[in-house]
Design an enzyme around this catalytic site. Structure first.
Site, short mmCIF file in Angstrom:
data_model
loop_
_atom_site.label_atom_id
_atom_site.label_comp_id
_atom_site.label_asym_id
_atom_site.label_seq_id
_atom_site.Cartn_x
_atom_site.Cartn_y
_atom_site.Cartn_z
N TYR A 51 0.84 -1.19 0.00
CA TYR A 51 0.00 0.00 0.00
C TYR A 51 0.88 1.25 0.00
CZ TYR A 51 -4.24 -2.74 0.88
OH TYR A 51 -5.30 -3.61 0.77
N GLU A 52 0.35 2.30 -0.57
CA GLU A 52 1.10 3.54 -0.76
C GLU A 52 1.61 4.15 0.54
OE1 GLU A 52 0.18 7.97 -2.63
OE2 GLU A 52 -1.11 6.28 -3.15
N SER A 53 0.95 3.84 1.64
CA SER A 53 1.34 4.40 2.93
C SER A 53 2.65 3.83 3.46
CB SER A 53 0.23 4.16 3.95
OG SER A 53 -0.13 2.79 3.98
N GLY A 54 3.21 2.83 2.76
CA GLY A 54 4.49 2.25 3.18
C GLY A 54 4.36 0.88 3.79
N GLY A 132 -0.55 7.94 -5.79
CA GLY A 132 0.56 7.21 -6.40
C GLY A 132 0.23 6.58 -7.74
#
Length: 255
Positions: A51-54, A132
């Protein structure tokens, strides 16, 4: 639509079936996240969700409400910074599949999640934006798109290219130096579209059970090409529906 399942359920199951066990998948929120988590909970237990949040290797036991949902970090193999996700994992080509949705899509698989109508500074509607998605579309090994099909969404030309598909046709991705292969498949609530290997134009290759070509063409804002060997997909199995509905129930409970 069958009495046993809805069009959205058919779409989600068909999208989940596109994901192969053991691959790394960069997941967008919403329909892509639902389908990806269904795949991991059914036929692809070793699917690596990013996921884009890391959050790398997230294994949520319920559907996340956003990329910042704590359940993703709590269940991840690792949590890294957002720049590291993009600079180390995505841009160098370490992620196999990007899974995206869109507000608009055109015949060459270009996606819009930015503005509709007018221009960028004064649009008719301003959408949530890129996030993203542009990098996912550019750098993942391939892209799977899931989106409901209607003439407002499937347009001749997107109002704004948020995420590049095939531009205006063959050779555009190479000309721009984009490393990923681009959209491999588009899953809708009516069927499955794939790019023609020569023209890159999206072509209807598979219908969902009970859907006709006329219905799909009526829901498309351009003269949709249809494959010579058009097939009909398999309906959801009882297990797929059971798992999907259980996941959807967790999202309603969390909300």
């Amino acid at each position: 639509m069958s009495p046993d399942h809805t069009a959205d359920e058919m779409m989600t199951v068909a999208a989940a079936r596109q994901l192969r066990d053991g691959t790394a998948c960069f997941v967008g929120i919403g329909l892509p996240s639902t389908a990806a988590n269904l795949a991991r909970a059914s036929h692809a237990p070793n699917l690596v969700l990013i996921y884009e949040s890391g959050c790398l290797g997230a294994k949520p036991d319920r559907l996340p409400l956003s990329i910042g949902d704590g359940v993703l970090a709590d269940t991840a193999d690792a949590v890294v910074s957002v720049p590291e996700v993009f600079n180390y994992w995505l841009q160098p080509g370490r992620i196999d599949v990007g899974f995206l949705g869109a507000a608009q899509l055109d015949r060459y698989g270009n996606l819009n999640t930015t503005v509709i109508g007018g221009d960028y500074d004064d649009p008719g509607v301003r959408l949530p934006g890129a996030g993203g998605a542009p990098e996912i579309a550019a750098s993942c090994g391939e892209v799977v798109v899931i989106v409901r099909q209607n003439p407002r969404t499937f347009v001749e030309r997107v109002d704004f290219v948020t995420s590049f598909g095939y531009g205006s046709g063959p050779g555009e991705r190479r000309r721009l130096g984009l490393p990923g292969a681009g959209p491999r498949v588009v899953i809708t609530d009516l069927g499955v579209l794939e790019p023609d290997p020569v023209t890159c134009e999206l072509t209807l290759t598979r219908l969902h059970p009970g859907v006709t070509v006329e219905q799909v063409r009526a829901a498309t804002g351009w003269d949709l090409a249809v494959a010579e060997r058009l097939t009909t997909g398999e309906p959801p199995t009882r297990r797929e529906l059971t798992v999907l509905r259980a996941l959807e129930a967790t999202k309603r409970a969390a909300g």
